[in-house]
Write a protein that holds these residues in place. Structure first.
Motif, PDB file in Angstrom:
ATOM      1  N   ARG A  79      -0.335  -4.274   4.871  1.00 46.74           N
ATOM      2  CA  ARG A  79      -1.297  -3.903   3.835  1.00 46.74           C
ATOM      3  C   ARG A  79      -2.697  -3.713   4.403  1.00 46.74           C
ATOM      4  O   ARG A  79      -3.540  -3.064   3.786  1.00 46.74           O
ATOM      5  N   MET A 104      -1.434   0.986  -4.281  1.00 43.37           N
ATOM      6  CA  MET A 104      -2.236  -0.060  -4.904  1.00 43.37           C
ATOM      7  C   MET A 104      -1.363  -1.033  -5.688  1.00 43.37           C
ATOM      8  O   MET A 104      -1.618  -2.240  -5.707  1.00 43.37           O
ATOM      9  N   GLU A 105      -0.321  -0.519  -6.331  1.00 45.22           N
ATOM     10  CA  GLU A 105       0.573  -1.381  -7.090  1.00 45.22           C
ATOM     11  C   GLU A 105       1.280  -2.376  -6.166  1.00 45.22           C
ATOM     12  O   GLU A 105       1.367  -3.567  -6.469  1.00 45.22           O
ATOM     13  N   ALA A 107       0.237  -3.443  -3.380  1.00 47.94           N
ATOM     14  CA  ALA A 107      -0.744  -4.393  -2.854  1.00 47.94           C
ATOM     15  C   ALA A 107      -1.200  -5.407  -3.907  1.00 47.94           C
ATOM     16  O   ALA A 107      -1.956  -6.327  -3.583  1.00 47.94           O
ATOM     17  N   HIS A 109      -2.985  -4.867  -6.856  1.00 48.45           N
ATOM     18  CA  HIS A 109      -4.295  -4.676  -7.479  1.00 48.45           C
ATOM     19  C   HIS A 109      -4.209  -4.760  -9.005  1.00 48.45           C
ATOM     20  O   HIS A 109      -3.147  -4.509  -9.601  1.00 48.45           O
ATOM     21  N   ASN A 110      -5.322  -5.074  -9.601  1.00 44.57           N
ATOM     22  CA  ASN A 110      -5.430  -5.099 -11.057  1.00 44.57           C
ATOM     23  C   ASN A 110      -5.074  -3.711 -11.609  1.00 44.57           C
ATOM     24  O   ASN A 110      -5.683  -2.721 -11.222  1.00 44.57           O
ATOM     25  N   ARG A 113      -7.775  -1.273 -12.569  1.00 46.38           N
ATOM     26  CA  ARG A 113      -8.614  -0.701 -11.515  1.00 46.38           C
ATOM     27  C   ARG A 113      -7.964   0.509 -10.849  1.00 46.38           C
ATOM     28  O   ARG A 113      -8.646   1.349 -10.259  1.00 46.38           O
ATOM     29  N   ILE A 114      -6.645   0.596 -10.955  1.00 44.39           N
ATOM     30  CA  ILE A 114      -5.905   1.593 -10.178  1.00 44.39           C
ATOM     31  C   ILE A 114      -6.264   3.040 -10.530  1.00 44.39           C
ATOM     32  O   ILE A 114      -6.548   3.838  -9.624  1.00 44.39           O
ATOM     33  N   GLN A 117      -9.684   4.167  -8.987  1.00 45.17           N
ATOM     34  CA  GLN A 117      -9.687   4.176  -7.519  1.00 45.17           C
ATOM     35  C   GLN A 117      -8.840   5.327  -6.979  1.00 45.17           C
ATOM     36  O   GLN A 117      -9.227   5.995  -6.019  1.00 45.17           O
ATOM     37  N   ASN A 154      -6.451   1.741  -0.492  1.00 49.75           N
ATOM     38  CA  ASN A 154      -6.743   0.307  -0.515  1.00 49.75           C
ATOM     39  C   ASN A 154      -7.886  -0.074   0.417  1.00 49.75           C
ATOM     40  O   ASN A 154      -8.173  -1.263   0.599  1.00 49.75           O
TER      41      ASN A 154
END
Length: 224
Positions: A79, A104-105, A107, A109-110, A113-114, A117, A154
């Motif tokens: 990652r 992102m999923e 990793a 992440h909220n 936020r995805i 970003q 990320n």
């Protein structure tokens, strides 16, 4: 950031892909890894994210010896590295947006936020108007830009790329190289493997050169 200490790599067949390789990539640096096909460039990249294991020596990434990592520790290592492959490795049952969002999923992440970003990252590689297309409908250069967006969404401290312009024409190759230059300007450490010496020379970053698994030239900036 990345340090190879007397690394050799042998396959069960006896073929020695790397022979006593030592170099040091410092944080924020940009280096080309050059050499003809079969020189060992891909082997070096695979050792960095532990897709392969060294037969001798040590591979350190952000101060951690990746050869000593347990299987449970490898996801954290990977990652922290953006990996870009020559054949893109995109998912053709998902849109461009979803290909990038998946990174992102995974990793963790909220979810809120995805979307923002992912949209900003696709905008940075010039794909805003293509984000809801299927990758199979894109040109090779566009697919490579999707792969770059996925690898960098990320904001990893290290990005490595294996012949990212190998399937592209000269003009698109220059555009892709400019994207890597822009990543470096943001403070990301970049190691880019290529056999295209002319294209590498245009950006004028230092080159680590290889032939038959042996380093033939290591610039001062990458001396161990």
């Amino acid at each position: 950031m990345v340090r190879f200490l007397n690394v050799s790599m042998r396959y069960p067949t006896g073929h020695e892909a790397l022979k006593d390789v030592s170099f040091h990539l410092r944080p924020g640096s940009f280096h080309f890894l050059t050499g003809p096909s079969g020189a060992g460039k891909t082997s070096i990249l695979k050792l960095i994210y532990r897709a392969e294991s060294a037969s001798e020596g040590a591979v350190l990434v952000q101060g951690r010896n990746v050869e000593q990592m347990t299987p449970a520790q490898l996801p954290s290592l990977r990652r922290s590295i953006g990996v870009i492959f020559q054949d893109y490795k995109l998912l053709y049952d998902r849109s461009v947006f979803d290909n990038v969002a998946l990174a992102m999923e995974v990793a963790g992440h909220n979810p809120e936020r995805i979307p923002g970003q992912v949209s900003r990252t696709l905008e940075s590689v010039g794909l805003t108007e293509r984000m809801y297309h299927n990758p199979i409908a894109l040109s090779g250069g566009e697919q490579q830009r999707v792969a770059i967006a996925r690898a960098t969404v990320n904001r990893p401290p290290l990005v490595i790329a294996d012949e990212p312009t190998g399937n592209l024409d000269r003009e698109m190759g220059r555009k892709i190289m400019t994207l890597f230059h822009n990543l470096h300007q943001q403070g990301i450490t970049v190691l880019l493997a290529t056999h295209d010496l002319d294209l590498a020379a245009e950006l004028a970053h230092p080159q680590i050169s290889m032939v038959d698994g042996i380093l033939t030239s290591v610039p001062t900036s990458a001396q161990p």
